[in-house]
Design a protein around this motif. Sequence first.
Motif, PDB file in Angstrom:
ATOM      1  N   TRP A 124       0.828  -1.205   0.000  1.00  7.33           N
ATOM      2  CA  TRP A 124       0.000   0.000   0.000  1.00  7.33           C
ATOM      3  C   TRP A 124       0.863   1.256   0.000  1.00  7.33           C
ATOM      4  CZ3 TRP A 124      -5.376  -0.204  -0.143  1.00  7.33           C
ATOM      5  CH2 TRP A 124      -5.911  -1.498  -0.079  1.00  7.33           C
ATOM      6  N   VAL A 125       0.439   2.236  -0.808  1.00  4.52           N
ATOM      7  CA  VAL A 125       1.198   3.462  -1.010  1.00  4.52           C
ATOM      8  C   VAL A 125       0.238   4.645  -0.967  1.00  4.52           C
ATOM      9  CG1 VAL A 125       2.604   4.752  -2.685  1.00  4.52           C
ATOM     10  CG2 VAL A 125       2.979   2.300  -2.376  1.00  4.52           C
ATOM     11  N   TYR A 126       0.731   5.806  -0.499  1.00  5.45           N
ATOM     12  CA  TYR A 126      -0.060   7.037  -0.534  1.00  5.45           C
ATOM     13  C   TYR A 126      -0.449   7.364  -1.979  1.00  5.45           C
ATOM     14  CZ  TYR A 126       2.266   7.870   4.000  1.00  5.45           C
ATOM     15  OH  TYR A 126       2.748   7.771   5.274  1.00  5.45           O
ATOM     16  N   SER A 127      -1.702   7.717  -2.184  1.00  5.66           N
ATOM     17  CA  SER A 127      -2.188   7.925  -3.544  1.00  5.66           C
ATOM     18  C   SER A 127      -1.559   9.115  -4.242  1.00  5.66           C
ATOM     19  CB  SER A 127      -3.713   8.101  -3.532  1.00  5.66           C
ATOM     20  OG  SER A 127      -4.077   9.330  -2.904  1.00  5.66           O
ATOM     21  N   GLU A 128      -1.243  10.184  -3.494  1.00  2.00           N
ATOM     22  CA  GLU A 128      -0.763  11.397  -4.153  1.00  2.00           C
ATOM     23  C   GLU A 128       0.686  11.288  -4.625  1.00  2.00           C
ATOM     24  OE1 GLU A 128      -0.495  12.602   0.309  1.00  2.00           O
ATOM     25  OE2 GLU A 128      -1.377  11.017  -0.930  1.00  2.00           O
ATOM     26  N   TYR A 129       1.322  10.153  -4.339  1.00  2.00           N
ATOM     27  CA  TYR A 129       2.668   9.917  -4.855  1.00  2.00           C
ATOM     28  C   TYR A 129       2.652   8.904  -5.998  1.00  2.00           C
ATOM     29  CZ  TYR A 129       4.207  12.585  -0.843  1.00  2.00           C
ATOM     30  OH  TYR A 129       4.395  13.608   0.069  1.00  2.00           O
ATOM     31  N   LEU A 130       1.477   8.710  -6.604  1.00  2.00           N
ATOM     32  CA  LEU A 130       1.334   7.839  -7.763  1.00  2.00           C
ATOM     33  C   LEU A 130       1.006   8.698  -8.979  1.00  2.00           C
ATOM     34  CD1 LEU A 130      -0.808   4.961  -6.199  1.00  2.00           C
ATOM     35  CD2 LEU A 130       1.677   5.037  -6.505  1.00  2.00           C
ATOM     36  N   GLY A 131       1.797   8.532 -10.039  1.00  2.00           N
ATOM     37  CA  GLY A 131       1.595   9.313 -11.254  1.00  2.00           C
ATOM     38  C   GLY A 131       1.272   8.421 -12.444  1.00  2.00           C
ATOM     39  N   PHE A 132       0.616   9.027 -13.439  1.00  2.00           N
ATOM     40  CA  PHE A 132       0.222   8.303 -14.643  1.00  2.00           C
ATOM     41  C   PHE A 132       0.427   9.203 -15.859  1.00  2.00           C
ATOM     42  CE2 PHE A 132      -2.314   6.930 -11.058  1.00  2.00           C
ATOM     43  CZ  PHE A 132      -2.173   5.559 -11.095  1.00  2.00           C
ATOM     44  N   ASP A 133       0.697   8.589 -16.984  1.00  2.00           N
ATOM     45  CA  ASP A 133       0.746   9.340 -18.234  1.00  2.00           C
ATOM     46  C   ASP A 133      -0.691   9.652 -18.647  1.00  2.00           C
ATOM     47  OD1 ASP A 133       3.527   9.209 -18.411  1.00  2.00           O
ATOM     48  OD2 ASP A 133       3.462   7.267 -19.406  1.00  2.00           O
ATOM     49  N   TYR A 134      -0.989  10.936 -18.780  1.00  2.00           N
ATOM     50  CA  TYR A 134      -2.371  11.357 -19.020  1.00  2.00           C
ATOM     51  C   TYR A 134      -2.362  12.572 -19.936  1.00  2.00           C
ATOM     52  CZ  TYR A 134      -7.231  12.560 -17.787  1.00  2.00           C
ATOM     53  OH  TYR A 134      -8.574  12.837 -17.815  1.00  2.00           O
ATOM     54  N   HIS A 135      -2.859  12.377 -21.159  1.00  2.00           N
ATOM     55  CA  HIS A 135      -2.895  13.464 -22.147  1.00  2.00           C
ATOM     56  C   HIS A 135      -1.518  14.098 -22.338  1.00  2.00           C
ATOM     57  CE1 HIS A 135      -7.108  12.836 -22.294  1.00  2.00           C
ATOM     58  NE2 HIS A 135      -7.438  13.569 -21.236  1.00  2.00           N
ATOM     59  N   GLY A 136      -0.494  13.256 -22.394  1.00  2.00           N
ATOM     60  CA  GLY A 136       0.827  13.740 -22.703  1.00  2.00           C
ATOM     61  C   GLY A 136       1.606  14.331 -21.545  1.00  2.00           C
ATOM     62  N   GLN A 137       1.083  14.234 -20.342  1.00  2.00           N
ATOM     63  CA  GLN A 137       1.807  14.737 -19.187  1.00  2.00           C
ATOM     64  C   GLN A 137       1.542  13.845 -17.983  1.00  2.00           C
ATOM     65  OE1 GLN A 137       0.393  18.681 -18.421  1.00  2.00           O
ATOM     66  NE2 GLN A 137      -1.739  18.064 -18.190  1.00  2.00           N
ATOM     67  N   THR A 138       2.240  14.109 -16.888  1.00  2.00           N
ATOM     68  CA  THR A 138       2.045  13.329 -15.668  1.00  2.00           C
ATOM     69  C   THR A 138       0.858  13.878 -14.898  1.00  2.00           C
ATOM     70  OG1 THR A 138       4.380  12.751 -15.455  1.00  2.00           O
ATOM     71  CG2 THR A 138       3.039  12.673 -13.453  1.00  2.00           C
ATOM     72  N   ALA A 139      -0.050  13.004 -14.533  1.00  2.00           N
ATOM     73  CA  ALA A 139      -1.176  13.369 -13.676  1.00  2.00           C
ATOM     74  C   ALA A 139      -1.065  12.588 -12.381  1.00  2.00           C
ATOM     75  CB  ALA A 139      -2.509  13.064 -14.359  1.00  2.00           C
ATOM     76  N   LEU A 140      -1.148  13.294 -11.254  1.00  2.00           N
ATOM     77  CA  LEU A 140      -1.200  12.610  -9.967  1.00  2.00           C
ATOM     78  C   LEU A 140      -2.592  12.039  -9.773  1.00  2.00           C
ATOM     79  CD1 LEU A 140       0.766  15.074  -7.669  1.00  2.00           C
ATOM     80  CD2 LEU A 140       1.625  13.218  -9.124  1.00  2.00           C
ATOM     81  N   LEU A 141      -2.644  10.878  -9.152  1.00  2.00           N
ATOM     82  CA  LEU A 141      -3.921  10.167  -9.056  1.00  2.00           C
ATOM     83  C   LEU A 141      -5.058  11.023  -8.491  1.00  2.00           C
ATOM     84  CD1 LEU A 141      -4.464   6.500  -8.145  1.00  2.00           C
ATOM     85  CD2 LEU A 141      -5.917   8.227  -7.143  1.00  2.00           C
ATOM     86  N   PRO A 142      -4.880  11.745  -7.373  1.00  4.45           N
ATOM     87  CA  PRO A 142      -6.021  12.489  -6.828  1.00  4.45           C
ATOM     88  C   PRO A 142      -6.510  13.617  -7.735  1.00  4.45           C
ATOM     89  CG  PRO A 142      -4.271  12.256  -5.191  1.00  4.45           C
ATOM     90  CD  PRO A 142      -3.694  11.872  -6.503  1.00  4.45           C
TER      91      PRO A 142
END
Length: 207
Positions: free
Chosen positions: A76-94
């Motif tokens: 388990w990891v804090y959600s706000e330290y998880l990033g994703f490729d989203y529309h060409g940039q990094t989006a933090l999960l929250p």
Amino acid sequence: MRIRKLAGAVAVFLTLGAAAAEALPGYSTANVNMRTGPDTDFPSVGVIPEGDPIDVWGCLRDESWCDVQWAGNRGWVYSEYLGFDYHGQTALLPDVGIAAFGIPVVAFAAADYWNRYYVGRPWYADRQRWYGFKVYARPGWRAPPPGARRPGWWRTDGYRPPNGMKPPPGQGWRRPDHRGNDRRFDNNRPNDRRDDRRDDRRTDDRR
């Protein structure tokens, strides 16, 4: 008729089960502890290096913690330290939310989770303590608002980074180049020491 209804129910179950089995690939945006449950009192599995690839299997309903896979480990990891490729940039999960990414809401049941993923690990011998552990709402975190989200909504109204952690990155953060070192399914486990690079837990961290 009953047989047709039963067959339909089975089909729905299999469809949902297949969807639930799909994890979303992402990456860490800081050196962050992976823990054996959604609270910093739980033992640390290891520290995920900034930029390392992970897979997200689900998050708690308030999106405070997420169940991830990294380097052959689950935790388990804090959600706000998880990033994703989203529309060409990094989006933090929250900022975008689990629904937008198709990440399911999951609950944590210590006995089921530990018996599934931690048999034979050093902390498993102490499992009875954690089976009855009370998981509190995470301090400094609030559940996401309904509807469309404004990026950074969670950074206001009392948010504070977890003890020992720097604030999550803002715009302009660039992921370190770990793309040639994909360890999400690596069976070489990290150091099992509970206190390995801990996030400086304080006794008042969840109260």
